[in-house]
Write an enzyme that holds these catalytic residues in place. Structure first.
Site: not given
Ligand code: G6P
Length: 607
Positions: A2, A602, A479, A98-99, A486, A502, A27, A74, A483
């Site tokens: 947030c 983020k 990566e 926020n938290g 996401e 395998h 955020r 968020w 990406k």
């Protein structure tokens, strides 16, 4: 996570807070809301979804007053609905948070027993009720705020406003960031300096446990014990230009184009321009006798760390343990005396990584952090910060910060290798030169968007994609897969190419494209064999390689993107760029929300 911001001033608060939220939207963007106090009355407006929805709601319910707080969410506790959106109100107060308040259930039980009615499913609402409870007991807002935060457990950055107090804004932080911005006859609160950038260049970052009382003309800061404290006021150089899209469609597109600059500026910081040798600050330990390093990070930064492990082991002969922060924190591995803990983070605020920092510091490790935001909480708590110079990264999916992180890790590897006597002077020069070539090679790669787009058309039709790499290219495959997941919501997995046989080879048919990161290094022949195995099973092979590799792959691969020749040492940095562009192009074809993909944020400041 947030974002919160607030103002106590002399101008209408709503547009200031709204624009602050726009800069914080990276955020979190599940819901947003603003509350103001005007002529002693608190009013609020909230909306589920993106900030634009709040903009529309504000047209119907305008908020007057020159003191206000805002929040972009968020969601952690409670669905992303308007009811659960901040600011939360109780009696005479409104708060944004926020938290995570870990003891909210206990607090809620006590408050409900006192007859309080909770409207939301959030943990944060308990803060509003607790604060109002103290006000109802006759405490002043300042005393009520202090009494409230003393009862909170967990992580928080909070901003509070009060009925009957037009000229008052109170903030508090513990485990989540909060900064004060100083203006002329107005003061601001924001989750980070981006929120405050156009408002003030004079900023104080609160320390953990701090809380502050702001009026139009005055800032008072107190520590967790309630003692008045001084905290440094820093001048920031952030400009609004750095946080705009500059004509690009998305922040991600802009930030992809900033790879050459991010790499170049970061290298300038770690390479002496006269000697053209790596020149890092003095380490808080002797690298020559270092027994071991532990690397940790989350998300993309973790994959940068994996590349770092390959480099440090191969070139500096340094044993490295690496794990994602959320696992390492609770794994409790034995730590050598005075070992090195290397943390990597764009934001410097990620809760999992910060948690490991504190654990390992308590275990006597030397803490070196590779950070983009150097004044972040991790920055302040580290023994040494190795700053990357990527500039603000707004798109939720990390791009240029990743190559900047790798640039720092490459420099650190050379520095350690020199101290440990594991690199000849000639080889050291070759490695450093290969880094110095990167900005111009990166610029060349930016010319490959069209070719990468044709590859993207194949991927965009798929439901599952396999990414393959070997050795130091394996984390670049990881990566790439991250990406793609996401931002395009296509399922992707990265495998060490040798591991294909395998298990995952059973997935391959013509509907599962295989993307390989395959520069012609010493492992190229092995990767080629693995790709042939995949092709034999109907797989559609898409490859990033160099001219020599392309020649050998022409009968195997359906699409080949040819990158400039580069020393194997620097290759992972260069190969990251097309892999990220591929994800971007697929997301464009899928029409997803590139900069703000669903469910993500983020800077993740909760565990
Ligand atoms: C989030 C972001 C990722 C990022 C990770 C670590 O999950 O979505 O893009 O890599 O956090 O963030 P940090 O700021 O610690 O690098």
């Amino acid at each position: 996570m947030c974002g919160i911001c607030g103002v106590v001033g002399h101008r209408p608060a709503t547009p200031i807070v709204f624009e602050g939220l726009r800069r914080l939207e990276y955020r979190g963007y599940d819901s947003a809301g603003i509350a103001t106090v005007d002529k002693g009355q608190v009013a609020r407006c909230r909306a589920a979804g993106k900030l634009d929805n709040l903009g529309k709601a504000l047209q119907e319910t305008p908020l007057s007053g020159s003191t206000g707080i805002g929040h972009t969410r968020w969601a952690t506790h409670g669905a992303p609905t308007t009811t659960n959106a901040h600011p939360h109100r109780a009696g005479q107060v409104a708060i944004v948070h926020n938290g995570i308040i870990e003891n909210f259930s206990e607090l809620k039980k006590v408050l409900v027993a006192k007859g309080r009615h909770f409207e939301t499913e959030t943990d944060s609402e308990a803060v509003a009720h607790l604060l109002d409870e103290h006000i109802q007991q006759g405490m002043s807002p300042k005393d009520a705020a202090f009494a409230t935060i003393q009862k909170l457990q967990g992580a928080y950055a909070i901003a509070m406003i009060f009925e009957g107090h037009d000229n008052l804004l109170i903030g508090a932080r513990h485990g989540a960031p909060l900064a004060i911005g100083y203006g002329e006859g107005e003061m601001f609160l924001g989750s980070d300096s981006l929120a405050l950038a156009p408002l003030s260049d004079q900023i104080t970052y609160l320390e953990d446990g701090d809380w502050c009382v702001l009026t139009q003309d005055k800032v008072e800061i107190f520590n967790a014990k309630g003692d008045s404290v001084e905290r440094p006021v820093q001048t920031t150089s952030l400009t609004t230009g750095q946080i705009g899209k500059d004509g690009y469609r998305h922040f991600m597109e802009k930030e992809l184009h900033e790879h050459p600059v991010a790499i170049g500026q970061t290298l300038q910081r770690v390479i002496d321009p006269e000697t053209r040798r790596i020149a890092l600050p003095k380490m808080p330990f002797d690298a020559a006798t270092l027994p071991r390093a532990t690397i940790t990070a989350c998300g993309s930064a973790f994959y940068a760390g994996v590349v770092g492990r390959y480099w440090l082991e191969e070139f500096a002969r340094l044993p490295v343990d690496i794990d994602v922060a959320s696992e390492l924190r609770y794994r409790n591995p034995p730590q050598p005396n005075q070992g090195l803990a290397l943390l990597i983070s764009q934001s410097g605020e990620t809760a999992d990584t910060l948690g490991v920092l504190r654990e390992l510091k308590a275990a006597g490790q030397r803490i070196v952090s590779v950070l983009n935001v150097e004044h972040s909480t991790m920055g302040r708590e580290s023994d040494l910060v190795l700053g990357m110079v990527a500039g603000p990264e707004i798109s939720v999916a990390s791009t240029k910060a990743f190559t900047a992180q790798l640039s720092v890790l490459a420099a650190l590897t050379i520095d350690f290798a020199r101290s440990r006597g594991t690199l000849s002077e000639e080889r050291e020069r070759q490695l450093t030169d290969s880094l110095l070539d990167l900005p111009s090679h990166a610029l060349d790669v930016l010319g490959l968007f069209d070719e990468i787009r044709s590859m993207a058309r194949v991927i965009a039709q798929a439901r599952d994609v396999l990414y393959l790499g070997r050795g130091i290219c394996m984390p670049i495959a990881q990566e790439g897969a991250l990406k793609l997941k996401e931002i395009s919501y296509i399922h992707a997995e990265a495998y060490a190419a040798g591991e294909l046989k395998h298990g995952p080879i059973s997935l391959i048919d013509h509907t599962v494209p295989v993307v390989a990161i395959a520069p012609s290094n010493i492992l190229f022949d092995k990767t080629l064999s693995n790709l042939q195995e995949a092709k034999a099973r109907g797989g559609r092979i898409l490859v990033f390689t160099d001219a020599k590799g392309a020649e050998r792959l022409k009968d195997v691969a359906e699409h080949i993107v040819v990158l400039p020749d580069i020393d194997a040492f620097a290759a992972p940095i260069l190969y990251t760029i097309p892999v990220q562009i591929l994800a971007y192009e697929v997301a464009l074809l899928k029409g997803t929300d590139v900069d703000q993909p669903r469910n993500l944020a983020k800077s993740v400041t909760v565990e």
